[in-house]
Structures are given as structure tokens and as C-alpha cells.
Design a protein around this motif. Structure first.
Motif, short mmCIF file in Angstrom:
data_model
loop_
_atom_site.label_atom_id
_atom_site.label_comp_id
_atom_site.label_asym_id
_atom_site.label_seq_id
_atom_site.Cartn_x
_atom_site.Cartn_y
_atom_site.Cartn_z
N TRP A 87 0.83 -1.20 0.00
CA TRP A 87 0.00 0.00 0.00
C TRP A 87 0.87 1.25 0.00
N THR A 88 1.97 1.22 0.76
CA THR A 88 2.88 2.36 0.81
C THR A 88 3.45 2.66 -0.58
N VAL A 89 3.87 1.60 -1.26
CA VAL A 89 4.43 1.77 -2.61
C VAL A 89 3.36 2.31 -3.55
N ALA A 90 2.15 1.78 -3.46
CA ALA A 90 1.07 2.25 -4.33
C ALA A 90 0.75 3.73 -4.07
N GLY A 130 -4.55 6.70 -12.12
CA GLY A 130 -4.66 8.02 -11.52
C GLY A 130 -6.02 8.25 -10.86
N ILE A 131 -6.16 9.43 -10.29
CA ILE A 131 -7.41 9.77 -9.61
C ILE A 131 -8.60 9.79 -10.58
N ALA A 144 3.23 10.52 -6.98
CA ALA A 144 4.09 10.89 -8.10
C ALA A 144 3.30 11.14 -9.39
N HIS A 145 2.20 10.38 -9.57
CA HIS A 145 1.39 10.49 -10.80
C HIS A 145 -0.09 10.57 -10.42
N PRO A 146 -0.53 11.67 -9.81
CA PRO A 146 -1.91 11.74 -9.33
C PRO A 146 -2.96 11.75 -10.44
#
Length: 472
Positions: free
Chosen positions: A312-315, A372-373, A321-323
Motif C-alpha cells: 500500500w505504501t508503494v502504491a 490516476g485519480i 508521483a502520478h496523481p
């Protein structure tokens, strides 16, 4: 007329030719001949009754451990047959007065198109185009299930068959988990109950659906006591499978299902609350009195989710970095190594620096990291829209005092709630069952709306008093 007569003339020779081919194949490869015969039967079923074909697909989503032929699993094969049958039926829909999903649900259609289109666009910046293409080939047939279900599931008979197939599939998966329990002294991933799913956490997720639908079927049916009893048996059987899976995420989702039941169960609010409370008591008794010590320790001690929190931290680093654009659809495993050497401790780097790096183990976080979001919001929009239609169908049937269909609609909504909470702990955005359940929402609303238009509900003064408590 001449063409139809000619077709019938060719039917018998065609059957004989296929029988001859299967006979020769049976002498050389019996298993392949058996699969071919089964495929022909399923093809006939799917083309003659699309609802039954869709029900078979829903059932096969519970048996992922069946042998496959290369990359073609039984569920994928049946899905392909159902899709071809749907295209054939949709192409002549105007002649048969078929419902048009794309015209009647333009908002949901645009959500589906936008989600798939944005995911496809992410291939432009994805590190691995092949991984992204593989993800798209899994998304596409699942997304198609929504318009397919809208055409296939047209009546309450169709809906009952599909939901019955889901309950039966859940009972089969749970029965395998109970009959083949994990080793009482070893609690590793390979020793936990997996049923017919192949993964203990995914098993718990799908059994939550079987538990909710079994309860809804049992509460709502007024006739056929044998079917009500069979559906009622799904509740303890699925609960036992969830406990034996030792899935912490499944237990959390079971608690969430209890909360959702007190809000959305309508006239069955009290009954559902009591039933789920009994299931919870059974879980407490099992884990405190009956379960072996390793099982108790696994459930009571989180220990970072066995590396899940590191993933989860990596994700989340990818999202930061790429929202907007994400790292590209299907590219979390390929990109995860680049985000480990950042501020913060990662304890389980073996999950990332591996020949087959792990997925996020969080459906929503993986979609956000990859697309992304915007992709994440579109995915939530699809889920919210489909669940909204299921709840609206329940409201129509509640107003009509149709206990059977209202119970099924509410049970499906609650089952989805439980599954979606469990998906916080696993990555199952390609799950056939998830998309089947989402697809049933608009189909269910169309059935309710058509029935209400054909025979409007009586005025409120003529309806029996159902409950003083508000329903949702």
C-alpha cells in the motif's frame, strides 16, 4: 422461406458431422472430446436462453480452480459464448423489442466508455505496453457484462435463476473449504482454506455475497420451502468458509455487512441484524474456543498485513508521483520496484523484487496507482451507479409489497457492500463475480420498472402497514 427450409435440411447432416468429429476426437483425446461436447451444449444453451448462459457464467466465477486450456478458463470460454450470443441477439433487437441499455442508461454508458478509454489512453505512458494490453483484455469482457445482463436478464424468472446460480456456486466453494480444512498446526497461505477459488482472501470475499444472497432468498420466498431451506443453508456454510479462510479482511467485511444490514435491509432490518449477530457470535466461539492456536494468532495479530501495508505504501507513492495519469493500466507490478527507494521503511521488499512482483492487495489503491485519480473516480462512479439502481429496484418492489424481489434486491446490495469492503484488502478489479453483481443492478431496476408500469401498485391507503421504521 426457401432459405429456412434449406437450413433445416442441413441441420441433420450438420449434427451427424459434429458427432463424427467428436467420436474421432474421443478415441484420440477423450478429455478434449468431453470439453468439446460440453462446449456445444453450452453454446446451444447460451443462444437459446441468454439468461441461463449468464447464470452459468455467474456460477463458473466460483470455480477458478477448474483446469484450463492455456489462458482460456471455463469462465472465459462461457463468457465468450455469452458475448457472441448477446451480439447476435442485440443485432436483431429492434425486431424483438429488446431493451437498449445504451439508450436507457446513457450516464452509466459514458462512465464505462470513459473508464475504459482512460485506461486505454494510459498505454501511451505505461512502461510495459504488453502488461497494459493484458489488463485491458481483462477489463473489456467484464465491462461488457453490464449491457449483456441488461439484455439477458429480462424477467423475475431470469433474475431468480442467476441469483440461484450465484448462491449455488457460493455453497460449492464453501463446501470445499469445509471438507478440506487447513492444517490445524500450520497457518501459511498454502495451508489456509481456499475452496474452489484458489485464494483464501478471495474466497472470503465471494462467500460474503453467498451469505447475503442466501439470507435474502430464504427471507423473501413465500413458496417452495425446499428452496428456502437450501438457501438458508448457504448462510452457515458460507460463514464457516469465511472463518476457515482465516481472512482478516473477510472478517472486517463481515462486520461492515452487519452495519450495512442495519441500514439497508428494509423490513428485514431486525431479522438480518439478528442473523448476522449470530454469525458473529459463531465466529467468536470458533476463534476463542475451537480454532487452533496458530489460527487465533493469525486473526488477532495484524503484523503489517503480511506485507500488505508495504505494498500500500508503494502504491500511494505512485499516486503521489502520478496523481492524474497513474503509471499505466496493469503496470503496478512492473513499476513497484522504482518506488521502494524513497523516504520511509519498506520491510517486505521480497514482495516487490521478485520474478512475479505482487499486486497492491487493494483494488481501489491499485486502480488509483495505475490510472490516476480520474480512473479511480470513474470506477467508483460505475460502482455507485449500479448499486443505486439495485436500491431503486428494492424501493419499487417495497412499494408494491413484493417481498420476494425486494428481498433479492436488498440482499444483492448488501452482498456487494460486503464484497467491496473485502476488496480493500485484495486486488480483484477483474473479478467476474464483482462485475456480474454490478451488472445485475440496472437489469433489476428495469424489471421492477416494467412490472410497475404494467401493473401500478395500489394506493398507500390500500397497502398493508409494513413497518414504522424508515427504509433505505
Amino acid at each position: 422461406m426457401h432459405t429456412r427450409t434449406r437450413a433445416f435440411e442441413l441441420l441433420a447432416p450438420g449434427i451427424l458431422a459434429m458427432a463424427a468429429v467428436l467420436g474421432v476426437l474421443a478415441a484420440m483425446q477423450p478429455a478434449l472430446a468431453l470439453a468439446g461436447a460440453g462446449g456445444l451444449v453450452l453454446a446451444y444453451v447460451a443462444f437459446s436462453d441468454l439468461a441461463i448462459g449468464f447464470a452459468v457464467l455467474a456460477f463458473l466465477s466460483f470455480v477458478d480452480t477448474l483446469p484450463t486450456s492455456g489462458s482460456l478458463s471455463p469462465a472465459k470460454a462461457v463468457g465468450l459464448l455469452v458475448a457472441v450470443a448477446w451480439l447476435a441477439r442485440f443485432s436483431i433487437g429492434s425486431e424483438n423489442n429488446e431493451r437498449d441499455f445504451f439508450a436507457e442508461h446513457s450516464h452509466l454508458t459514458w462512465l464505462l466508455v470513459a473508464f475504459f478509454g482512460w485506461a486505454t489512453l494510459s498505454l501511451l505512458w505505461a512502461p510495459s505496453t504488453s502488461a497494459g494490453t493484458g489488463a485491458l483484455t481483462r477489463y473489456a469482457p467484464n465491462i461488457l457484462l453490464i449491457p449483456i445482463a441488461y439484455t439477458a436478464v429480462r424477467t423475475r424468472r431470469d433474475m431468480t435463476i442467476v441469483i440461484g446460480a450465484i448462491i449455488f456456486g457460493a455453497m460449492i466453494a464453501a463446501a470445499f473449504a469445509v471438507l478440506q480444512p487447513p492444517d490445524p498446526e500450520i497457518v501459511e497461505e498454502s495451508a489456509r482454506a481456499t475452496g474452489t477459488i484458489g485464494d483464501p482472501n478471495e474466497l472470503a470475499s465471494v462467500l460474503l455475497v453467498g451469505l447475503a444472497l442466501g439470507a435474502g432468498f430464504a427471507f423473501g420466498r413465500r413458496r417452495l420451502p425446499s428452496l428456502r431451506l437450501a438457501a438458508a443453508l448457504a448462510v452457515p456454510l458460507c460463514a464457516a468458509g469465511i472463518f476457515l479462510s482465516l481472512s482478516r479482511g473477510g472478517l472486517v467485511a463481515l462486520g461492515a455487512l452487519m452495519v450495512a444490514g442495519t441500514i439497508f435491509a428494509g423490513r428485514w432490518r431486525t431479522a438480518i441484524t439478528i442473523l448476522l449477530a449470530l454469525v458473529a457470535v459463531g465466529g467468536v466461539v470458533y476463534f476463542t474456543q475451537l480454532a487452533p492456536l496458530p489460527a487465533r494468532e493469525r486473526v488477532s495479530a495484524a503484523k503489517g498485513g503480511t506485507g500488505r501495508t508495504d505494498l500500500w505504501t508503494v502504491a500511494w507513492r505512485m499516486v503521489q508521483a502520478h496523481p492524474v495519469d497513474g503509471v499505466g493500466v496493469g503496470n503496478f507490478p512492473n513499476s513497484s520496484a522504482q518506488y521502494t527507494l524513497r523516504p520511509g521503511v519498506i520491510q517486505r521488499t521480497d514482495l516487490i523484487f521478485n520474478q512475479q512482483p505482487f499486486v497492491t492487495h487493494n483494488t481501489y489503491l491499485q486502480i488509483m496507482a495505475e490510472t490516476g485519480i480520474p480512473g479511480f473516480l470513474l470506477f467508483l462512479g460505475i460502482i455507485g451507479s449500479c448499486m443505486r439502481w439495485a436500491l431503486k429496484a428494492a424501493h419499487i418492489w417495497e412499494r408494491r409489497n413484493d417481498r420476494t424481489m425486494e428481498a433479492l434486491a436488498r440482499a444483492m446490495f448488501l452482498g456487494l457492500c460486503g464484497m467491496l469492503v473485502a476488496d480493500v484488502f485484495i486486488s480483484v478489479m477483474y473479478s467476474k463475480l464483482l462485475w456480474v453483481l454490478l451488472a445485475l443492478g440496472p437489469a433489476m431496476y428495469a424489471i421492477a420498472r416494467r412490472e410497475d408500469a404494467a401493473e401500478p401498485a395500489p394506493p398507500e391507503s390500500e397497502q398493508p402497514m409494513l413497518s414504522a421504521a424508515p427504509s433505505y
